[in-house]
Design a protein around this motif. Structure first.
Motif, PDB file in Angstrom:
ATOM      1  N   MET A  46       0.858  -1.186   0.000  1.00 42.51           N
ATOM      2  CA  MET A  46       0.000   0.000   0.000  1.00 42.51           C
ATOM      3  C   MET A  46       0.888   1.228   0.000  1.00 42.51           C
ATOM      4  SD  MET A  46      -2.817  -0.881   2.933  1.00 42.51           S
ATOM      5  CE  MET A  46      -1.668  -1.365   4.209  1.00 42.51           C
ATOM      6  N   ARG A  47       0.537   2.207  -0.815  1.00 40.94           N
ATOM      7  CA  ARG A  47       1.209   3.506  -0.786  1.00 40.94           C
ATOM      8  C   ARG A  47       0.147   4.537  -0.448  1.00 40.94           C
ATOM      9  NH1 ARG A  47       3.596   0.435  -4.391  1.00 40.94           N
ATOM     10  NH2 ARG A  47       5.835   0.107  -4.203  1.00 40.94           N
ATOM     11  N   LEU A  48       0.305   5.143   0.727  1.00 43.04           N
ATOM     12  CA  LEU A  48      -0.700   6.056   1.249  1.00 43.04           C
ATOM     13  C   LEU A  48      -0.132   7.465   1.282  1.00 43.04           C
ATOM     14  CD1 LEU A  48      -1.809   3.830   4.252  1.00 43.04           C
ATOM     15  CD2 LEU A  48      -2.625   3.773   1.893  1.00 43.04           C
ATOM     16  N   GLY A  49      -0.788   8.367   0.551  1.00 47.31           N
ATOM     17  CA  GLY A  49      -0.320   9.739   0.472  1.00 47.31           C
ATOM     18  C   GLY A  49      -1.042  10.652   1.444  1.00 47.31           C
ATOM     19  N   PHE A  50      -0.318  11.658   1.909  1.00 48.93           N
ATOM     20  CA  PHE A  50      -0.854  12.655   2.840  1.00 48.93           C
ATOM     21  C   PHE A  50      -0.317  14.017   2.427  1.00 48.93           C
ATOM     22  CE2 PHE A  50      -0.310   8.606   4.944  1.00 48.93           C
ATOM     23  CZ  PHE A  50      -1.576   8.373   5.462  1.00 48.93           C
ATOM     24  N   ALA A  51      -1.145  15.048   2.509  1.00 48.53           N
ATOM     25  CA  ALA A  51      -0.751  16.393   2.085  1.00 48.53           C
ATOM     26  C   ALA A  51       0.500  16.880   2.804  1.00 48.53           C
ATOM     27  CB  ALA A  51      -1.909  17.362   2.294  1.00 48.53           C
ATOM     28  N   ALA A  53       2.967  14.992   4.038  1.00 48.98           N
ATOM     29  CA  ALA A  53       4.094  14.061   3.936  1.00 48.98           C
ATOM     30  C   ALA A  53       4.806  14.250   2.590  1.00 48.98           C
ATOM     31  CB  ALA A  53       3.608  12.627   4.078  1.00 48.98           C
ATOM     32  N   PRO A  54       6.135  14.279   2.592  1.00 44.28           N
ATOM     33  CA  PRO A  54       6.856  14.497   1.339  1.00 44.28           C
ATOM     34  C   PRO A  54       6.790  13.312   0.371  1.00 44.28           C
ATOM     35  CG  PRO A  54       8.403  14.066   3.128  1.00 44.28           C
ATOM     36  CD  PRO A  54       7.034  14.181   3.745  1.00 44.28           C
ATOM     37  N   VAL A  55       6.590  12.115   0.899  1.00 45.40           N
ATOM     38  CA  VAL A  55       6.441  10.911   0.079  1.00 45.40           C
ATOM     39  C   VAL A  55       5.378  10.026   0.735  1.00 45.40           C
ATOM     40  CG1 VAL A  55       8.832  10.936  -0.774  1.00 45.40           C
ATOM     41  CG2 VAL A  55       8.284   9.667   1.299  1.00 45.40           C
ATOM     42  N   PRO A  56       4.787   9.102  -0.017  1.00 47.28           N
ATOM     43  CA  PRO A  56       3.771   8.223   0.575  1.00 47.28           C
ATOM     44  C   PRO A  56       4.347   7.282   1.633  1.00 47.28           C
ATOM     45  CG  PRO A  56       3.661   8.171  -1.825  1.00 47.28           C
ATOM     46  CD  PRO A  56       4.930   8.897  -1.457  1.00 47.28           C
ATOM     47  N   PHE A  57       3.496   6.907   2.595  1.00 49.14           N
ATOM     48  CA  PHE A  57       3.819   5.817   3.515  1.00 49.14           C
ATOM     49  C   PHE A  57       3.731   4.539   2.687  1.00 49.14           C
ATOM     50  CE2 PHE A  57       2.390   7.513   7.939  1.00 49.14           C
ATOM     51  CZ  PHE A  57       2.839   8.785   7.650  1.00 49.14           C
ATOM     52  N   GLU A  58       4.606   3.597   2.943  1.00 52.82           N
ATOM     53  CA  GLU A  58       4.580   2.316   2.246  1.00 52.82           C
ATOM     54  C   GLU A  58       4.428   1.204   3.272  1.00 52.82           C
ATOM     55  OE1 GLU A  58       7.971   0.078  -0.052  1.00 52.82           O
ATOM     56  OE2 GLU A  58       7.153   1.691  -1.294  1.00 52.82           O
ATOM     57  N   LEU A  59       3.332   0.458   3.149  1.00 49.97           N
ATOM     58  CA  LEU A  59       3.018  -0.615   4.086  1.00 49.97           C
ATOM     59  C   LEU A  59       2.738  -1.890   3.296  1.00 49.97           C
ATOM     60  CD1 LEU A  59       0.516   1.490   6.168  1.00 49.97           C
ATOM     61  CD2 LEU A  59       2.852   0.958   6.823  1.00 49.97           C
ATOM     62  N   THR A  60       3.257  -3.008   3.769  1.00 47.07           N
ATOM     63  CA  THR A  60       3.029  -4.289   3.117  1.00 47.07           C
ATOM     64  C   THR A  60       2.078  -5.122   3.966  1.00 47.07           C
ATOM     65  OG1 THR A  60       5.220  -4.236   2.115  1.00 47.07           O
ATOM     66  CG2 THR A  60       4.144  -6.389   2.249  1.00 47.07           C
ATOM     67  N   ILE A  61       1.049  -5.676   3.331  1.00 47.38           N
ATOM     68  CA  ILE A  61       0.118  -6.558   4.040  1.00 47.38           C
ATOM     69  C   ILE A  61       0.823  -7.892   4.267  1.00 47.38           C
ATOM     70  CG2 ILE A  61      -2.100  -7.761   3.970  1.00 47.38           C
ATOM     71  CD1 ILE A  61      -3.108  -5.480   2.140  1.00 47.38           C
ATOM     72  N   THR A  62       0.985  -8.266   5.524  1.00 48.73           N
ATOM     73  CA  THR A  62       1.672  -9.517   5.851  1.00 48.73           C
ATOM     74  C   THR A  62       0.709 -10.625   6.283  1.00 48.73           C
ATOM     75  OG1 THR A  62       2.075  -8.783   8.125  1.00 48.73           O
ATOM     76  CG2 THR A  62       3.809  -8.339   6.488  1.00 48.73           C
ATOM     77  N   ARG A  63      -0.519 -10.227   6.577  1.00 53.48           N
ATOM     78  CA  ARG A  63      -1.529 -11.219   6.947  1.00 53.48           C
ATOM     79  C   ARG A  63      -2.908 -10.617   6.712  1.00 53.48           C
ATOM     80  NH1 ARG A  63      -1.711 -14.787  12.527  1.00 53.48           N
ATOM     81  NH2 ARG A  63      -3.579 -15.961  11.998  1.00 53.48           N
ATOM     82  N   ALA A  64      -3.810 -11.407   6.163  1.00 56.38           N
ATOM     83  CA  ALA A  64      -5.193 -10.966   5.946  1.00 56.38           C
ATOM     84  C   ALA A  64      -6.080 -12.197   5.949  1.00 56.38           C
ATOM     85  CB  ALA A  64      -5.331 -10.198   4.633  1.00 56.38           C
ATOM     86  N   ASP A  65      -6.568 -12.554   7.118  1.00 55.17           N
ATOM     87  CA  ASP A  65      -7.478 -13.685   7.216  1.00 55.17           C
ATOM     88  C   ASP A  65      -8.711 -13.235   7.996  1.00 55.17           C
ATOM     89  OD1 ASP A  65      -5.104 -15.044   9.452  1.00 55.17           O
ATOM     90  OD2 ASP A  65      -7.043 -14.292  10.096  1.00 55.17           O
ATOM     91  N   PRO A  66      -9.682 -14.096   8.220  1.00 57.34           N
ATOM     92  CA  PRO A  66     -10.929 -13.647   8.841  1.00 57.34           C
ATOM     93  C   PRO A  66     -10.815 -13.054  10.239  1.00 57.34           C
ATOM     94  CG  PRO A  66     -11.266 -15.740   7.750  1.00 57.34           C
ATOM     95  CD  PRO A  66      -9.781 -15.476   7.735  1.00 57.34           C
TER      96      PRO A  66
END
Length: 142
Positions: A46-51, A53-66
């Motif tokens: 995920m690349r999340l931008g904010f007004a 922030a000079p560059v987007p936050f970068e987050l990797t999904i490491t788990r996604a279950d119920p």
């Protein structure tokens, strides 16, 4: 190591929360409307931008279950998030979901820690509102 922790009950099924935490549409519903995903599911970046922030936050999904969604901060910004992890553990009961959130791996509880903890408190409120109502009201907008 320091840790940010929140727990709240959300009147929505865990599947709704997984969608809110692991899809571009979900993230845009409660966190920021500047969302880019490289892939889908576990391993997606995920690349999340904010007004402000000079560059987007970068987050990797490491788990996604119920019952658990987890991310790792994999970008260089913000530097105080480097290699920290965020985990939502969800337990359904009586028509709602108890959500336990933790942001782990902080080097210390000074500097940007306090403002990040405050922001996560706000984000838990917008996540709850989005999951319960379907409203698209991200805390941060372009």
């Amino acid at each position: 190591m320091a840790r940010i922790v929140f727990e709240t009950d959300i009147a929505a099924p865990a599947a709704t929360l997984v969608g809110a935490l692991a899809t571009p549409e979900g993230i845009a519903g409660w966190w920021t409307d500047d969302v880019g995903f490289d892939g889908a599911g576990v391993g997606a970046v995920m690349r999340l931008g904010f007004a402000v922030a000079p560059v987007p936050f970068e987050l990797t999904i490491t788990r996604a279950d119920p019952s658990i969604v987890a991310w790792r901060s994999t970008g260089a910004f913000p530097p105080h998030w480097n290699d920290t992890t965020m985990t939502w553990t969800m337990t359904e009961a009586d028509g709602s979901t108890k959500v336990h959130f933790n942001h782990d791996g902080w080097a210390a509880d000074d500097g940007a820690f306090a403002s990040s903890a405050y922001t996560w408190g706000q984000l838990m409120t917008t996540l709850k509102h989005h999951a319960e109502t379907g409203a698209i009201l991200p805390l941060f907008r372009r």
